[in-house]
Design a protein around this motif. Structure first.
Motif, PDB file in Angstrom:
ATOM      1  N   TRP A  68       0.776  -1.241   0.000  1.00 18.11           N
ATOM      2  CA  TRP A  68       0.000   0.000   0.000  1.00 18.11           C
ATOM      3  C   TRP A  68       0.804   1.285   0.000  1.00 18.11           C
ATOM      4  CZ3 TRP A  68      -4.489  -1.879  -1.111  1.00 18.11           C
ATOM      5  CH2 TRP A  68      -4.934  -3.067  -0.529  1.00 18.11           C
ATOM      6  N   GLU A  69       2.024   1.258   0.530  1.00 18.38           N
ATOM      7  CA  GLU A  69       2.719   2.506   0.816  1.00 18.38           C
ATOM      8  C   GLU A  69       3.703   2.959  -0.257  1.00 18.38           C
ATOM      9  OE1 GLU A  69       1.798   4.220   3.345  1.00 18.38           O
ATOM     10  OE2 GLU A  69       0.673   2.728   4.490  1.00 18.38           O
ATOM     11  N   CYS A  70       4.349   2.006  -0.932  1.00 20.29           N
ATOM     12  CA  CYS A  70       5.441   2.357  -1.850  1.00 20.29           C
ATOM     13  C   CYS A  70       5.395   1.502  -3.104  1.00 20.29           C
ATOM     14  CB  CYS A  70       6.803   2.143  -1.179  1.00 20.29           C
ATOM     15  SG  CYS A  70       7.105   3.155   0.265  1.00 20.29           S
ATOM     16  N   GLU A  71       5.932   2.046  -4.184  1.00 18.91           N
ATOM     17  CA  GLU A  71       6.116   1.280  -5.416  1.00 18.91           C
ATOM     18  C   GLU A  71       7.568   0.833  -5.472  1.00 18.91           C
ATOM     19  OE1 GLU A  71       3.758   0.325  -7.565  1.00 18.91           O
ATOM     20  OE2 GLU A  71       2.313   1.266  -6.200  1.00 18.91           O
ATOM     21  N   LEU A  72       7.840  -0.269  -4.812  1.00 22.48           N
ATOM     22  CA  LEU A  72       9.196  -0.808  -4.750  1.00 22.48           C
ATOM     23  C   LEU A  72       9.195  -2.263  -5.198  1.00 22.48           C
ATOM     24  CD1 LEU A  72      10.380   0.619  -1.298  1.00 22.48           C
ATOM     25  CD2 LEU A  72      10.938   1.499  -3.574  1.00 22.48           C
ATOM     26  N   TYR A  73      10.347  -2.724  -5.642  1.00 24.68           N
ATOM     27  CA  TYR A  73      10.476  -4.089  -6.133  1.00 24.68           C
ATOM     28  C   TYR A  73      11.541  -4.847  -5.345  1.00 24.68           C
ATOM     29  CZ  TYR A  73       7.812  -2.424 -10.137  1.00 24.68           C
ATOM     30  OH  TYR A  73       6.828  -1.878 -10.938  1.00 24.68           O
ATOM     31  N   GLU A 175      14.208  -1.929  -4.378  1.00 21.39           N
ATOM     32  CA  GLU A 175      14.672  -0.870  -5.271  1.00 21.39           C
ATOM     33  C   GLU A 175      13.499  -0.299  -6.065  1.00 21.39           C
ATOM     34  OE1 GLU A 175      18.415  -1.567  -7.367  1.00 21.39           O
ATOM     35  OE2 GLU A 175      18.577  -3.508  -6.352  1.00 21.39           O
ATOM     36  N   LYS A 176      13.743   0.815  -6.729  1.00 23.55           N
ATOM     37  CA  LYS A 176      12.689   1.490  -7.495  1.00 23.55           C
ATOM     38  C   LYS A 176      12.332   0.757  -8.783  1.00 23.55           C
ATOM     39  CE  LYS A 176      10.894   5.237  -5.673  1.00 23.55           C
ATOM     40  NZ  LYS A 176       9.423   5.355  -5.511  1.00 23.55           N
ATOM     41  N   GLU A 177      13.292   0.033  -9.331  1.00 22.71           N
ATOM     42  CA  GLU A 177      13.066  -0.678 -10.579  1.00 22.71           C
ATOM     43  C   GLU A 177      13.354  -2.166 -10.388  1.00 22.71           C
ATOM     44  OE1 GLU A 177      11.744   0.688 -13.183  1.00 22.71           O
ATOM     45  OE2 GLU A 177      11.838   2.745 -12.393  1.00 22.71           O
ATOM     46  N   PRO A 178      12.584  -3.033 -11.047  1.00 29.54           N
ATOM     47  CA  PRO A 178      12.858  -4.470 -10.936  1.00 29.54           C
ATOM     48  C   PRO A 178      14.119  -4.847 -11.699  1.00 29.54           C
ATOM     49  CG  PRO A 178      11.136  -4.082 -12.551  1.00 29.54           C
ATOM     50  CD  PRO A 178      11.433  -2.746 -11.929  1.00 29.54           C
ATOM     51  N   LYS A 179      14.682  -5.972 -11.333  1.00 28.65           N
ATOM     52  CA  LYS A 179      15.843  -6.507 -12.047  1.00 28.65           C
ATOM     53  C   LYS A 179      15.448  -7.824 -12.692  1.00 28.65           C
ATOM     54  CE  LYS A 179      19.634  -4.354  -9.532  1.00 28.65           C
ATOM     55  NZ  LYS A 179      20.883  -4.568  -8.757  1.00 28.65           N
ATOM     56  N   HIS A 180      15.474  -7.844 -14.019  1.00 29.00           N
ATOM     57  CA  HIS A 180      15.069  -9.038 -14.758  1.00 29.00           C
ATOM     58  C   HIS A 180      16.293  -9.702 -15.371  1.00 29.00           C
ATOM     59  CE1 HIS A 180      10.820  -7.118 -15.184  1.00 29.00           C
ATOM     60  NE2 HIS A 180      11.005  -7.710 -14.022  1.00 29.00           N
ATOM     61  N   TYR A 260       2.808  -6.862  -9.036  1.00 30.56           N
ATOM     62  CA  TYR A 260       4.044  -7.611  -9.241  1.00 30.56           C
ATOM     63  C   TYR A 260       5.126  -7.011  -8.354  1.00 30.56           C
ATOM     64  CZ  TYR A 260       8.404  -8.874 -11.698  1.00 30.56           C
ATOM     65  OH  TYR A 260       9.671  -9.301 -12.015  1.00 30.56           O
ATOM     66  N   LEU A 261       5.765  -7.836  -7.514  1.00 35.64           N
ATOM     67  CA  LEU A 261       6.752  -7.344  -6.556  1.00 35.64           C
ATOM     68  C   LEU A 261       8.192  -7.606  -6.964  1.00 35.64           C
ATOM     69  CD1 LEU A 261       5.149  -8.253  -3.109  1.00 35.64           C
ATOM     70  CD2 LEU A 261       5.173  -6.041  -4.271  1.00 35.64           C
TER      71      LEU A 261
END
Length: 264
Positions: A68-73, A175-180, A260-261
């Motif tokens: 709910w609080e942050c857009e983090l991955y 982190e702010k961006e996912p790592k694929h 998606y986390l």
């Protein structure tokens, strides 16, 4: 690169931050879970937070932040062996303890020992185990924390005091961006399910249909929807796999809330 962790120094989160940092990285402490998370992308590049303990289960603060609080991955997970000790001033006597300062998770992990040996002690909660040690002010107060918090003025009971010697906490790097990457093997997602018989089963059968092995499921209340829940699920897979993509599409079409986390 700067890594944020739940302080103060010598907390278990601090140990994990030290474990993952490179020689060029720096670390920064924050007083609360949400402060650690909100700093990512502003004051820090990454965050380290506990998400699950083998004795006490999920760390709800971290789950709620992710939902709910942050857009983090999640970009990495680290398993840390936890060995709690009872710590007090060298001038004190373990037979005369009146107050015990602890983090709520640490208390839960040590409740059997405390109930047996200190049933009348006042329990005082604080934000972290290392903060508990910092808060010892007299000879009648003890703290629950790791032995790495000891200094020349403190002592610890020789034995580990947790309910089970096999005590592992799982930490995640956010982190702010996912790592694929092709080598990533675990995926975390959040979704809701219809509040009716078979609602959750319908979603889980999608994972089964696509041969995806679920390793964890955890529920949390759906905010502003009393009686409804969201579900945190981990399963083995890579985001680039075709069966994962198909499963995602079907789950999204079967829920009103999907997040998606990360793949790590």
């Amino acid at each position: 690169m700067k890594i944020g962790y739940l302080g103060p120094e010598n907390s278990y989160s601090y140990l994990v931050a030290q474990k993952i940092k490179s020689p060029e990285d720096t670390i920064a402490q924050f007083p609360t879970f949400i402060d650690v998370a909100l700093a990512v992308g502003n004051l820090t590049d990454k965050a380290v937070l506990p998400i699950e303990n083998s004795l006490e289960g999920a760390v709800s603060n971290t789950l709620d932040i992710l939902a709910w609080e942050c857009e983090l991955y999640i970009t990495k997970e680290i398993l840390l062996e936890i060995n709690h000790k009872l710590i007090m001033k060298k001038s004190g006597d373990f037979n005369n303890i009146k107050k015990i300062i602890t983090h709520s998770q640490a208390y839960g992990q040590c409740r059997k020992f405390l109930a047996k040996h200190y049933p009348n002690a006042e329990i005082i909660y604080t934000s972290s185990t290392s903060k508990a040690v910092e808060s010892i002010e007299d000879d009648y107060t003890a703290a629950i924390a790791g032995e790495h918090n000891l200094n020349p003025n403190l002592k610890a009971l020789p034995e580990v005091i947790q309910n089970d010697t096999n005590n592992i906490t799982r930490f995640v790097v956010l982190e702010k961006e996912p790592k694929h990457q092709k080598t990533n093997q675990k995926i975390s997602i959040i979704f809701d399910a219809e509040n009716k018989p078979g609602g959750l089963l319908k979603i889980l059968q999608i994972l089964r249909a696509h041969n995806l092995n679920m390793t964890k499921i955890e529920s949390r209340p759906f905010k502003n929807r009393y009686g409804s829940y969201i579900f945190f699920v981990d399963f083995f897979g890579n985001i680039n796999d075709q069966n994962v993509q198909k499963a995602f599409e079907e789950i999204k079409n079967s829920t009103t809330n999907f997040k998606y986390l990360g793949n790590y």
